[in-house]
Scaffold this motif. Structure first.
Motif, PDB file in Angstrom:
ATOM      1  N   THR A  31       0.949  -1.055  -0.200  1.00  0.00           N
ATOM      2  CA  THR A  31       0.151   0.041  -0.101  1.00  0.00           C
ATOM      3  C   THR A  31       0.681   1.169  -0.035  1.00  0.00           C
ATOM      4  N   CYS A  32       0.992   2.183  -1.195  1.00  0.00           N
ATOM      5  CA  CYS A  32       1.643   3.271  -1.076  1.00  0.00           C
ATOM      6  C   CYS A  32       1.213   4.308  -0.230  1.00  0.00           C
ATOM      7  N   ASN A  33      -0.091   4.406   0.073  1.00  0.00           N
ATOM      8  CA  ASN A  33      -0.587   5.427   0.699  1.00  0.00           C
ATOM      9  C   ASN A  33      -0.085   5.232   2.140  1.00  0.00           C
ATOM     10  N   HIS A  34       0.632   6.241   2.722  1.00  0.00           N
ATOM     11  CA  HIS A  34       1.296   6.152   4.232  1.00  0.00           C
ATOM     12  C   HIS A  34       0.216   6.143   5.286  1.00  0.00           C
ATOM     13  N   GLN A  35      -1.058   6.629   5.044  1.00  0.00           N
ATOM     14  CA  GLN A  35      -2.140   6.707   5.975  1.00  0.00           C
ATOM     15  C   GLN A  35      -2.568   5.259   6.258  1.00  0.00           C
ATOM     16  N   ASN A  36      -2.625   4.689   5.371  1.00  0.00           N
ATOM     17  CA  ASN A  36      -3.099   3.187   5.395  1.00  0.00           C
ATOM     18  C   ASN A  36      -1.941   2.150   6.088  1.00  0.00           C
ATOM     19  N   GLN A  37      -2.339   1.421   7.039  1.00  0.00           N
ATOM     20  CA  GLN A  37      -1.470   0.488   7.601  1.00  0.00           C
ATOM     21  C   GLN A  37      -2.308  -0.934   7.869  1.00  0.00           C
ATOM     22  N   PRO A  38      -1.336  -1.979   7.572  1.00  0.00           N
ATOM     23  CA  PRO A  38      -0.195  -2.201   7.281  1.00  0.00           C
ATOM     24  C   PRO A  38       0.074  -1.787   5.938  1.00  0.00           C
ATOM     25  N   CYS A  39       1.406  -1.413   5.782  1.00  0.00           N
ATOM     26  CA  CYS A  39       1.990  -1.153   4.475  1.00  0.00           C
ATOM     27  C   CYS A  39       2.223  -2.141   3.537  1.00  0.00           C
ATOM     28  N   ILE A  40       2.778  -3.272   4.042  1.00  0.00           N
ATOM     29  CA  ILE A  40       2.843  -4.365   3.453  1.00  0.00           C
ATOM     30  C   ILE A  40       2.113  -5.631   3.987  1.00  0.00           C
ATOM     31  N   GLN A  41       1.654  -6.541   3.344  1.00  0.00           N
ATOM     32  CA  GLN A  41       0.947  -7.705   3.693  1.00  0.00           C
ATOM     33  C   GLN A  41       1.402  -8.821   2.945  1.00  0.00           C
ATOM     34  N   VAL A  42       2.227  -9.658   3.618  1.00  0.00           N
ATOM     35  CA  VAL A  42       2.904 -10.919   2.938  1.00  0.00           C
ATOM     36  C   VAL A  42       2.024 -12.065   3.292  1.00  0.00           C
ATOM     37  N   LEU A  46      -1.218 -21.397   0.989  1.00  0.00           N
ATOM     38  CA  LEU A  46      -1.220 -22.799   1.312  1.00  0.00           C
ATOM     39  C   LEU A  46      -1.111 -23.035   3.002  1.00  0.00           C
ATOM     40  N   LEU A  47      -0.520 -22.020   3.551  1.00  0.00           N
ATOM     41  CA  LEU A  47      -0.458 -21.779   4.937  1.00  0.00           C
ATOM     42  C   LEU A  47      -1.550 -21.053   5.606  1.00  0.00           C
ATOM     43  N   SER A  48      -2.098 -20.485   4.781  1.00  0.00           N
ATOM     44  CA  SER A  48      -3.226 -19.411   5.542  1.00  0.00           C
ATOM     45  C   SER A  48      -2.569 -18.421   6.423  1.00  0.00           C
ATOM     46  N   LYS A  49      -1.349 -18.130   6.191  1.00  0.00           N
ATOM     47  CA  LYS A  49      -0.826 -17.148   7.270  1.00  0.00           C
ATOM     48  C   LYS A  49      -0.340 -15.835   6.398  1.00  0.00           C
ATOM     49  N   CYS A  50      -0.269 -14.853   7.372  1.00  0.00           N
ATOM     50  CA  CYS A  50       0.129 -13.514   6.816  1.00  0.00           C
ATOM     51  C   CYS A  50       0.915 -12.788   7.662  1.00  0.00           C
ATOM     52  N   VAL A  51       1.992 -12.188   7.273  1.00  0.00           N
ATOM     53  CA  VAL A  51       3.092 -11.530   7.829  1.00  0.00           C
ATOM     54  C   VAL A  51       2.872 -10.114   7.410  1.00  0.00           C
ATOM     55  N   VAL A  52       2.688  -8.987   8.464  1.00  0.00           N
ATOM     56  CA  VAL A  52       2.292  -7.739   8.176  1.00  0.00           C
ATOM     57  C   VAL A  52       3.523  -6.864   8.560  1.00  0.00           C
ATOM     58  N   TYR A  53       3.869  -5.564   7.695  1.00  0.00           N
ATOM     59  CA  TYR A  53       4.720  -4.723   7.873  1.00  0.00           C
ATOM     60  C   TYR A  53       4.007  -3.343   8.264  1.00  0.00           C
ATOM     61  N   HIS A  54       4.497  -2.533   9.272  1.00  0.00           N
ATOM     62  CA  HIS A  54       4.061  -1.270   9.767  1.00  0.00           C
ATOM     63  C   HIS A  54       5.116  -0.141   9.456  1.00  0.00           C
ATOM     64  N   GLY A  55       4.628   0.860   8.972  1.00  0.00           N
ATOM     65  CA  GLY A  55       5.801   2.062   8.872  1.00  0.00           C
ATOM     66  C   GLY A  55       5.833   2.665   7.644  1.00  0.00           C
ATOM     67  N   GLU A  56       6.968   3.116   7.120  1.00  0.00           N
ATOM     68  CA  GLU A  56       7.367   3.962   5.924  1.00  0.00           C
ATOM     69  C   GLU A  56       7.290   2.866   5.050  1.00  0.00           C
TER      70      GLU A  56
END
Length: 329
Positions: A31-42, A46-56
């Motif tokens: 997500t390129c909009n800095h107002q929306n978090q998390p900015c990256i969702q990985v 197959l694992l039904s898993k998600c790792v998120v990143y918050h910040g710039e």
């Protein structure tokens, strides 16, 4: 941001071509909009898993890329160790290893029919291989694996992803990517629901190779020497005939295949050169019942980077090679 995405794409391609199966069903939403978090969702579907990143987003994207680069280096080191431990794996590129991991799982566990490609790939290990051979070799390869999930499986509900209970109950987004990678390294078979792990494949191929009673023991021509590379020059038009002449001393044996001969061209990769040298110089290969002649044809056509890798790989492997290897260039 776009440069970071390009960098991430290059690393993912490297992970994929090097045979890593964790990142084959993988996605990232940025997500390129800095107002929306998390900015990256990985996400790992197959694992039904998600790792998120918050910040710039720019900083977090670079952090993600560095993690992926470390995983790629770590995976390549792991694969090198596995190849050193299981000689039979050196008949296959990483992409072929992934294909075998998938289909050996399908054939041996899910009892699916064997595709024609599998018979072709297994021929260097076990000529005239049968389905009985495959299942016997796989049973022996997996008979020592601990069945840690047996007790808990009776009490747990089956999940949509056919994953063990210990993983299906973890909260989404509570892990960092490094934690997930460490868990994957420690217990790959738990993560790979549609593949066997590489070490299991190595044991399977070793068992299958041990069943092979057709041993090739070629007589070496008097012009060649064991325990050192033999450099032979000839006109381009005579490359094939000169190569075949090295194998005429043993007419009782079949002509060489891609196991013993690597025809070099501009498209030849570092990996293809490496696994060829591992077959020739690997201690398990030189100490086996086979006495083969390994020929690297037309190495002058290799690109500069591959040529450099060839020299470095040869120098590294020759230190531990036996005194009777047979290599012609």
């Amino acid at each position: 941001v776009f440069e970071g995405v390009q960098r991430m794409g290059r690393i993912l391609l490297q992970l994929r071509t090097s045979g890593n199966m964790l990142f084959r069903n993988w996605g990232a939403q940025i997500t390129c909009n800095h107002q929306n978090q998390p900015c990256i969702q990985v996400s790992f579907s197959l694992l039904s898993k998600c790792v998120v990143y918050h910040g710039e987003v720019e900083e977090e994207l670079q952090k993600l890329c560095r993690s992926l680069e470390n995983f790629h280096k770590d995976w390549c080191n792991h694969l090198t160790n596995i190849r050193s431990q299981y000689y039979a794996l050196n008949h296959y590129t990483s992409e072929q290893v992934v294909f075998l991991c998938e289909w050996i799982n399908s054939v041996s566990i899910k009892r699916k029919p064997v595709p024609q490609q599998i018979w072709h790939l297994l021929t260097p290990i076990k000529p005239d291989c049968t389905l009985v051979d495959i299942r016997e070799a796989f049973e022996r390869a997996t008979e020592t694996e601990p069945m840690v999930q047996d007790d808990m499986s009776e009490e747990s509900e089956p999940s949509d992803f056919d994953l063990p209970l210990s993983f299906s109950l973890l909260d989404v987004g509570t892990e960092c990517l490094e934690d997930l990678w460490e868990q994957f390294k420690e217990n790959m078979s738990t993560f790979l629901t549609h593949h066997v792990d590489v070490e299991t494949l190595g044991r399977f191929l070793s068992n299958l190779s041990a069943m092979n009673q057709k041993h090739i023991k070629r007589k070496i021509p008097c012009v060649l020497q064991e325990g050192r590379p033999n450099l032979v020059q000839c006109p381009v038009a005579e490359l094939i005939s000169t190569t075949l002449s090295f194998y005429t001393e043993s007419p009782e044996h079949p002509l060489p295949t891609t196991d013993e001969v690597l025809m070099c061209q501009e498209e030849t990769t570092v990996e293809e050169v490496e696994i060829f040298l591992r077959r020739c110089l690997g201690p398990q290969g030189t100490a086996s019942n086979h006495q083969k002649i390994y020929t690297l044809v037309n190495p002058g056509s290799l690109t500069y980077d591959v040529s450099v890798a060839l020299v470095e790989c040869f120098e590294m492997l020759e230190r531990s090679a036996g005194p009777h290897y047979r290599l012609v260039m």
